[in-house]
Structures are given as structure tokens and as C-alpha cells.
Design an enzyme around this catalytic site. Sequence first.
Site, PDB file in Angstrom:
ATOM      1  N   SER A  39       0.804  -1.222   0.000  1.00 29.26           N
ATOM      2  CA  SER A  39       0.000   0.000   0.000  1.00 29.26           C
ATOM      3  C   SER A  39       0.834   1.268   0.000  1.00 29.26           C
ATOM      4  O   SER A  39       0.375   2.314  -0.467  1.00 29.26           O
ATOM      5  CB  SER A  39      -0.930   0.020   1.218  1.00 29.26           C
ATOM      6  OG  SER A  39      -0.194  -0.077   2.419  1.00 29.26           O
ATOM      7  N   GLY A  53      -1.743  -4.322   1.289  1.00 27.82           N
ATOM      8  CA  GLY A  53      -1.804  -5.517   2.122  1.00 27.82           C
ATOM      9  C   GLY A  53      -0.924  -6.665   1.692  1.00 27.82           C
ATOM     10  O   GLY A  53      -0.986  -7.734   2.296  1.00 27.82           O
ATOM     11  N   ASN A  92       4.408  -5.690   5.410  1.00 29.31           N
ATOM     12  CA  ASN A  92       3.442  -6.746   5.749  1.00 29.31           C
ATOM     13  C   ASN A  92       4.080  -8.121   5.900  1.00 29.31           C
ATOM     14  O   ASN A  92       3.366  -9.122   5.983  1.00 29.31           O
ATOM     15  CB  ASN A  92       2.357  -6.816   4.672  1.00 29.31           C
ATOM     16  CG  ASN A  92       1.605  -5.515   4.522  1.00 29.31           C
ATOM     17  OD1 ASN A  92       1.111  -4.961   5.501  1.00 29.31           O
ATOM     18  ND2 ASN A  92       1.524  -5.008   3.302  1.00 29.31           N
ATOM     19  N   ASP A 132      -2.559   6.694  10.292  1.00 28.83           N
ATOM     20  CA  ASP A 132      -1.674   5.806  11.058  1.00 28.83           C
ATOM     21  C   ASP A 132      -0.239   6.233  10.794  1.00 28.83           C
ATOM     22  O   ASP A 132      -0.008   7.298  10.215  1.00 28.83           O
ATOM     23  CB  ASP A 132      -1.903   4.328  10.680  1.00 28.83           C
ATOM     24  CG  ASP A 132      -1.741   4.057   9.186  1.00 28.83           C
ATOM     25  OD1 ASP A 132      -1.017   4.811   8.511  1.00 28.83           O
ATOM     26  OD2 ASP A 132      -2.333   3.087   8.681  1.00 28.83           O
ATOM     27  N   HIS A 178       0.799   5.115   6.263  1.00 24.74           N
ATOM     28  CA  HIS A 178       0.217   5.556   4.986  1.00 24.74           C
ATOM     29  C   HIS A 178       0.214   7.070   4.859  1.00 24.74           C
ATOM     30  O   HIS A 178      -0.278   7.773   5.748  1.00 24.74           O
ATOM     31  CB  HIS A 178      -1.204   5.002   4.851  1.00 24.74           C
ATOM     32  CG  HIS A 178      -1.242   3.509   4.899  1.00 24.74           C
ATOM     33  ND1 HIS A 178      -1.534   2.818   6.052  1.00 24.74           N
ATOM     34  CD2 HIS A 178      -0.985   2.580   3.941  1.00 24.74           C
ATOM     35  CE1 HIS A 178      -1.475   1.515   5.808  1.00 24.74           C
ATOM     36  NE2 HIS A 178      -1.136   1.340   4.539  1.00 24.74           N
TER      37      HIS A 178
END
Length: 256
Positions: free
Chosen positions: A27, A62, A94, A213, A216
Site C-alpha cells: 500500500s 496488504g 506486511n 496511522d 500511509h
Amino acid sequence: MFSFTVGASLFLLSSVTAQTVYLAGDSTMAPNGDGAGTGTDGWGQYLGQYLTLSISNQAIAGRSARSFTEEGRFTTIIDDVVAGDFVIIEFGHNDGLSGDVDNGREDAFGDSLTTTTTVTETDGSTEVIHTFNYYMTNAVNSLKAKGAIPIVSAQTPDNIWDGDVIAAPPRFVPYAQEVSGNTSVTYVDHYDYVAQAYEVIGETTVNTYYPIDHTHTTITGANVVAEAFVRGLLCSPSTLKSFVNSAGEAVPNGCL
């Protein structure tokens, strides 16, 4: 190549396919970042303004090196590339361990190409998984076999500070460097080049780049992260830097 004659002169013309830059990542690189409506976007969406080549952003939120492999996304890029295309590969956010139940993304711990781990799925079944280095190395070597030019890029940093500097990188940053060294492809330390940019800008402003967060970025932040990649690229031996345009040549900061 084909030729034609005008008068007494013979002209030779060659057909040249324009090179493409493919992006494989998560992402932080992908369109819309963490999803539409969040105000975030991935840095890969802003790389094209600094290059003279077209961009095919195949990053998706993701994903890890493992899930990008298992879903066939690396295979799609490998099938699509032609000799001379560039492929920038950047994973890590991830890829960490997820606990007792597999999340479909975690890699086996460590950097060995032979280490495996058996994980438990949500339905109680088990699966044998490999390391980050294993998945990345297989992708790089398969792309090289097609004549493509892979570039291994370190993951971007989270917005986590240690005093007035960005916190130390996770293990996937040195893992990415190992993969590039072992496969003899260019490495861009995107983590440190973003950290350099953020430390110049300062924590107060950088905080505004992260509305949901610490991972991002807003569009403004994504542009800073894209600029940092270009700076790292310009400081690397990659032939892709010959396709950096004047805007790319003007990105801030220097070589590390």
C-alpha cells in the site's frame, strides 16, 4: 529492422519498443494507499513525473513478498515484461510474523533461502512458507531470465521517531540489501533516503503526512517519498537513472 531506398540512398530503420517501469509492492507504493476515501496514496503514483518512461503500478495494498508470489502477481509481471523493462520491487511492511494463526502474508523468520516454517491456517490446516529472501530472490531471478532489469528497494520507514531522527529500520531493510547483493541487481535504500528527507523537513511537518496511522501517507507525503526514491536512484549505479528527467534531477537532498 527494415530498410527502404530513396533514390540511391539506403535507409535502415529499427523498431524500438518503449521501456516500461513496473512497480511491485504494498500500500505504501500502491494507488490510493490504504484505500479510497482515506486521503492517502502510494508513492508509486508520483514516480512518473520524474521519469521519461511509462509506469505500470502493480503494487496492491496488504501484500508481502510471499502473498504477492502466492497470488500470482509476480508471475503476471514476469509474463508481461520484455527485455529492457525495469521492475522496482519493494516489500517489508506486511512481511512480519503474525502470531499463532497465519495471516497469509507472513514470511518464515530469517534470511536463508532454505529456511521454512509450517504455519497454521484459520481452518486448522497447515502450510509450509519460506523467507522474505526466498520469495524476493525467486522473483528477481525470474525477471532477469526474461531480460528485465529488477531494482530491489528497501521498504519505506514508518512515522516513528527516536529523538530528532527516524527510528532504526526493521530487518527487512538489510534483507532487501542482501537479496540485491546475492542476485547482482541494483539496491536503493529507500528507507534511509526517506529518513534523510523527513529529518530535513522535521517531525512536526512530517506528522501531517500521516492522517490515519504511521504507515500511509497523504499525497504530499507520497510525493516526498517518491522524491526520496529518485534521489536514491540517482545515487545508484542503475541504468534507470539515465531516464530521470529535469524535475527528477532537481529533487532535494544528496547521496548518502
